[in-house]
Write a protein that holds these residues in place. Structure first.
Motif, PDB file in Angstrom:
ATOM      1  N   ASP A  71       0.854  -1.184   0.000  1.00 47.11           N
ATOM      2  CA  ASP A  71       0.000   0.000   0.000  1.00 47.11           C
ATOM      3  C   ASP A  71       0.892   1.237   0.000  1.00 47.11           C
ATOM      4  OD1 ASP A  71      -2.360   1.360  -0.071  1.00 47.11           O
ATOM      5  OD2 ASP A  71      -2.996   0.830   1.952  1.00 47.11           O
ATOM      6  N   THR A  72       0.281   2.382  -0.050  1.00 42.10           N
ATOM      7  CA  THR A  72       1.014   3.643  -0.132  1.00 42.10           C
ATOM      8  C   THR A  72       1.752   3.972   1.159  1.00 42.10           C
ATOM      9  OG1 THR A  72      -0.612   4.489  -1.697  1.00 42.10           O
ATOM     10  CG2 THR A  72       0.786   6.104  -0.619  1.00 42.10           C
ATOM     11  N   VAL A  73       2.997   4.372   1.005  1.00 42.48           N
ATOM     12  CA  VAL A  73       3.833   4.869   2.096  1.00 42.48           C
ATOM     13  C   VAL A  73       4.026   6.359   1.842  1.00 42.48           C
ATOM     14  CG1 VAL A  73       6.149   4.804   3.103  1.00 42.48           C
ATOM     15  CG2 VAL A  73       5.029   2.687   2.427  1.00 42.48           C
ATOM     16  N   THR A  74       3.871   7.151   2.884  1.00 44.54           N
ATOM     17  CA  THR A  74       4.070   8.593   2.752  1.00 44.54           C
ATOM     18  C   THR A  74       5.353   8.988   3.465  1.00 44.54           C
ATOM     19  OG1 THR A  74       1.680   8.953   2.679  1.00 44.54           O
ATOM     20  CG2 THR A  74       3.058  10.871   3.130  1.00 44.54           C
ATOM     21  N   ILE A  75       6.163   9.754   2.777  1.00 49.08           N
ATOM     22  CA  ILE A  75       7.380  10.285   3.380  1.00 49.08           C
ATOM     23  C   ILE A  75       7.193  11.788   3.520  1.00 49.08           C
ATOM     24  CG2 ILE A  75       9.869  10.581   3.181  1.00 49.08           C
ATOM     25  CD1 ILE A  75       9.919   8.048   1.442  1.00 49.08           C
ATOM     26  N   HIS A  76       7.172  12.232   4.773  1.00 50.71           N
ATOM     27  CA  HIS A  76       7.054  13.658   5.083  1.00 50.71           C
ATOM     28  C   HIS A  76       8.470  14.181   5.274  1.00 50.71           C
ATOM     29  CE1 HIS A  76       2.787  12.904   6.111  1.00 50.71           C
ATOM     30  NE2 HIS A  76       3.269  11.772   6.620  1.00 50.71           N
ATOM     31  N   ALA A  77       8.854  15.171   4.507  1.00 45.60           N
ATOM     32  CA  ALA A  77      10.185  15.765   4.627  1.00 45.60           C
ATOM     33  C   ALA A  77      10.031  17.166   5.198  1.00 45.60           C
ATOM     34  CB  ALA A  77      10.862  15.810   3.262  1.00 45.60           C
ATOM     35  N   TYR A 127       4.455  18.849  15.558  1.00 45.56           N
ATOM     36  CA  TYR A 127       4.794  18.458  16.932  1.00 45.56           C
ATOM     37  C   TYR A 127       3.722  17.541  17.519  1.00 45.56           C
ATOM     38  CZ  TYR A 127       5.624  18.548  21.895  1.00 45.56           C
ATOM     39  OH  TYR A 127       5.832  18.164  23.191  1.00 45.56           O
ATOM     40  N   GLN A 128       2.456  17.896  17.336  1.00 40.59           N
ATOM     41  CA  GLN A 128       1.369  17.087  17.904  1.00 40.59           C
ATOM     42  C   GLN A 128       1.282  15.709  17.251  1.00 40.59           C
ATOM     43  OE1 GLN A 128      -2.032  19.639  17.411  1.00 40.59           O
ATOM     44  NE2 GLN A 128      -1.627  20.761  19.308  1.00 40.59           N
ATOM     45  N   ARG A 129       1.502  15.650  15.967  1.00 39.75           N
ATOM     46  CA  ARG A 129       1.355  14.387  15.238  1.00 39.75           C
ATOM     47  C   ARG A 129       2.568  13.466  15.373  1.00 39.75           C
ATOM     48  NH1 ARG A 129      -0.057  13.912   8.827  1.00 39.75           N
ATOM     49  NH2 ARG A 129      -0.291  11.668   8.781  1.00 39.75           N
ATOM     50  N   PHE A 130       3.786  14.066  15.285  1.00 41.69           N
ATOM     51  CA  PHE A 130       4.994  13.248  15.252  1.00 41.69           C
ATOM     52  C   PHE A 130       5.990  13.554  16.377  1.00 41.69           C
ATOM     53  CE2 PHE A 130       3.832  13.690  10.635  1.00 41.69           C
ATOM     54  CZ  PHE A 130       3.350  12.407  10.473  1.00 41.69           C
ATOM     55  N   GLY A 131       5.709  14.556  17.199  1.00 38.60           N
ATOM     56  CA  GLY A 131       6.617  14.913  18.290  1.00 38.60           C
ATOM     57  C   GLY A 131       7.898  15.581  17.816  1.00 38.60           C
ATOM     58  N   VAL A 155       9.807  11.772   8.105  1.00 40.17           N
ATOM     59  CA  VAL A 155       8.882  10.862   8.768  1.00 40.17           C
ATOM     60  C   VAL A 155       8.344   9.929   7.695  1.00 40.17           C
ATOM     61  CG1 VAL A 155       6.731  10.623  10.055  1.00 40.17           C
ATOM     62  CG2 VAL A 155       8.222  12.588  10.496  1.00 40.17           C
ATOM     63  N   VAL A 156       8.515   8.637   7.914  1.00 41.89           N
ATOM     64  CA  VAL A 156       7.985   7.631   6.998  1.00 41.89           C
ATOM     65  C   VAL A 156       6.740   7.069   7.659  1.00 41.89           C
ATOM     66  CG1 VAL A 156       8.448   5.495   5.751  1.00 41.89           C
ATOM     67  CG2 VAL A 156      10.318   7.110   6.210  1.00 41.89           C
ATOM     68  N   SER A 157       5.588   7.263   7.015  1.00 39.30           N
ATOM     69  CA  SER A 157       4.340   6.798   7.627  1.00 39.30           C
ATOM     70  C   SER A 157       3.630   5.800   6.726  1.00 39.30           C
ATOM     71  CB  SER A 157       3.423   7.973   7.962  1.00 39.30           C
ATOM     72  OG  SER A 157       3.011   8.649   6.807  1.00 39.30           O
ATOM     73  N   TYR A 158       3.048   4.814   7.389  1.00 44.10           N
ATOM     74  CA  TYR A 158       2.297   3.762   6.708  1.00 44.10           C
ATOM     75  C   TYR A 158       1.092   3.469   7.592  1.00 44.10           C
ATOM     76  CZ  TYR A 158       1.166  -0.771   4.678  1.00 44.10           C
ATOM     77  OH  TYR A 158       0.527  -1.812   4.074  1.00 44.10           O
ATOM     78  N   GLY A 159      -0.077   3.827   7.102  1.00 44.18           N
ATOM     79  CA  GLY A 159      -1.279   3.671   7.926  1.00 44.18           C
ATOM     80  C   GLY A 159      -1.174   4.554   9.155  1.00 44.18           C
ATOM     81  N   ASP A 160      -1.347   3.973  10.332  1.00 41.60           N
ATOM     82  CA  ASP A 160      -1.252   4.748  11.566  1.00 41.60           C
ATOM     83  C   ASP A 160       0.126   4.609  12.219  1.00 41.60           C
ATOM     84  OD1 ASP A 160      -1.502   2.141  12.332  1.00 41.60           O
ATOM     85  OD2 ASP A 160      -2.997   2.504  13.896  1.00 41.60           O
ATOM     86  N   GLN A 161       1.052   3.942  11.552  1.00 45.94           N
ATOM     87  CA  GLN A 161       2.402   3.774  12.081  1.00 45.94           C
ATOM     88  C   GLN A 161       3.352   4.741  11.379  1.00 45.94           C
ATOM     89  OE1 GLN A 161       3.540  -0.292  11.540  1.00 45.94           O
ATOM     90  NE2 GLN A 161       1.765  -1.097  12.626  1.00 45.94           N
ATOM     91  N   TYR A 162       4.380   5.167  12.113  1.00 48.41           N
ATOM     92  CA  TYR A 162       5.369   6.046  11.499  1.00 48.41           C
ATOM     93  C   TYR A 162       6.711   5.889  12.195  1.00 48.41           C
ATOM     94  CZ  TYR A 162       4.576   9.154  15.496  1.00 48.41           C
ATOM     95  OH  TYR A 162       4.471   9.679  16.757  1.00 48.41           O
ATOM     96  N   GLU A 163       7.742   6.251  11.461  1.00 50.70           N
ATOM     97  CA  GLU A 163       9.110   6.246  11.978  1.00 50.70           C
ATOM     98  C   GLU A 163       9.701   7.618  11.683  1.00 50.70           C
ATOM     99  OE1 GLU A 163      12.266   4.803  13.995  1.00 50.70           O
ATOM    100  OE2 GLU A 163      10.486   3.598  13.586  1.00 50.70           O
ATOM    101  N   THR A 164      10.263   8.245  12.709  1.00 50.63           N
ATOM    102  CA  THR A 164      10.843   9.570  12.559  1.00 50.63           C
ATOM    103  C   THR A 164      12.355   9.470  12.441  1.00 50.63           C
ATOM    104  OG1 THR A 164       9.064  10.515  13.892  1.00 50.63           O
ATOM    105  CG2 THR A 164      11.031  11.852  13.624  1.00 50.63           C
ATOM    106  N   LEU A 165      12.909  10.158  11.463  1.00 47.34           N
ATOM    107  CA  LEU A 165      14.351  10.224  11.273  1.00 47.34           C
ATOM    108  C   LEU A 165      14.774  11.681  11.424  1.00 47.34           C
ATOM    109  CD1 LEU A 165      14.527   7.985   8.090  1.00 47.34           C
ATOM    110  CD2 LEU A 165      15.041   7.306  10.432  1.00 47.34           C
ATOM    111  N   GLY A 166      15.579  11.940  12.431  1.00 41.56           N
ATOM    112  CA  GLY A 166      16.048  13.296  12.681  1.00 41.56           C
ATOM    113  C   GLY A 166      17.452  13.509  12.164  1.00 41.56           C
ATOM    114  N   PHE A 167      18.004  14.645  12.517  1.00 38.36           N
ATOM    115  CA  PHE A 167      19.349  15.016  12.091  1.00 38.36           C
ATOM    116  C   PHE A 167      20.368  13.916  12.394  1.00 38.36           C
ATOM    117  CE2 PHE A 167      23.399  16.749  13.614  1.00 38.36           C
ATOM    118  CZ  PHE A 167      23.897  17.248  12.426  1.00 38.36           C
ATOM    119  N   ASP A 168      20.323  13.370  13.607  1.00 39.99           N
ATOM    120  CA  ASP A 168      21.292  12.334  14.002  1.00 39.99           C
ATOM    121  C   ASP A 168      21.172  11.062  13.166  1.00 39.99           C
ATOM    122  OD1 ASP A 168      22.341  13.963  15.988  1.00 39.99           O
ATOM    123  OD2 ASP A 168      20.938  13.232  17.499  1.00 39.99           O
ATOM    124  N   ASP A 169      19.977  10.793  12.637  1.00 39.36           N
ATOM    125  CA  ASP A 169      19.776   9.604  11.800  1.00 39.36           C
ATOM    126  C   ASP A 169      20.170   9.857  10.346  1.00 39.36           C
ATOM    127  OD1 ASP A 169      18.489   8.098  13.933  1.00 39.36           O
ATOM    128  OD2 ASP A 169      16.794   9.471  13.648  1.00 39.36           O
TER     129      ASP A 169
END
Length: 179
Positions: A71-77, A127-131, A155-169
């Motif tokens: 299914d569709t994966v959304t990448i928020h940059a 901030y509210q959605r992904f911290g 932020v890579v999101s799939y459905g209601d799950q997501y993984e955040t990648l910050g500067f250190d990542d």
């Protein structure tokens, strides 16, 4: 003034050539790779990475993962327009690589680029959605020294799950001999 038949034929040829080129562009842009023109469209969509280190070449393993997305994966940059000077050139490179992922995934990767620092409502939503909050970066130049807070996150999101990648990542920092 009458046009010669050769001139009329030449103009007609050019007009037909332009019309065919425009029609081909419309077909290629709108055709599904699974439709009747799929193989031809895929052949025309072949991309070549001419960068020195093949920076935008996606590995075979990544291509397989992207091709098998159910299914569709959304990448928020989230990148600030004003950031640390050493991070600024990385933003277009990351954007280009994400766009390569989008092409390789055949529509199953959606991209969203935003600068939350330019919109207070967007910053609150991020901030509210992904911290995610802006990262403070130490800035020092010949003329100034201080701290600049900026967004440098994916932020890579799939459905209601997501993984955040910050500067250190996203960036590996190695100290130089001068500090």
């Amino acid at each position: 003034m009458r046009w010669s038949s050769k001139r009329t034929q030449a103009l007609l040829f050019v007009a037909l050539l332009v019309a065919n080129f425009a029609a081909l562009n419309l077909i290629v842009a709108g055709a599904s790779p699974h439709g009747p023109l799929g193989a031809a469209v895929q052949a025309l969509r072949t991309r070549i990475d001419l960068t020195e280190g093949e920076e935008y070449t996606i590995s075979d393993a990544t291509r397989k993962i992207l091709a098998r997305l159910p299914d569709t994966v959304t990448i928020h940059a989230y990148f600030s327009a004003e950031t640390h000077p050493k991070l600024q050139p990385l933003v277009p490179r990351i954007r280009d690589l994400l766009e390569e992922y989008q092409v390789a995934a055949d529509g199953k990767v959606q991209l969203e680029f935003a600068d939350p620092s330019a919109d207070e409502e967007r910053a609150r939503e991020v901030y509210q959605r992904f911290g995610i909050r802006p990262t403070p970066f130490r800035v020092q130049s010949l003329y100034e020294s201080g701290v600049k807070s900026a967004y440098f996150h994916l932020v890579v999101s799939y459905g209601d799950q997501y993984e955040t990648l910050g500067f250190d990542d996203l960036v590996r920092v190695e100290p130089t001999p001068s500090g």
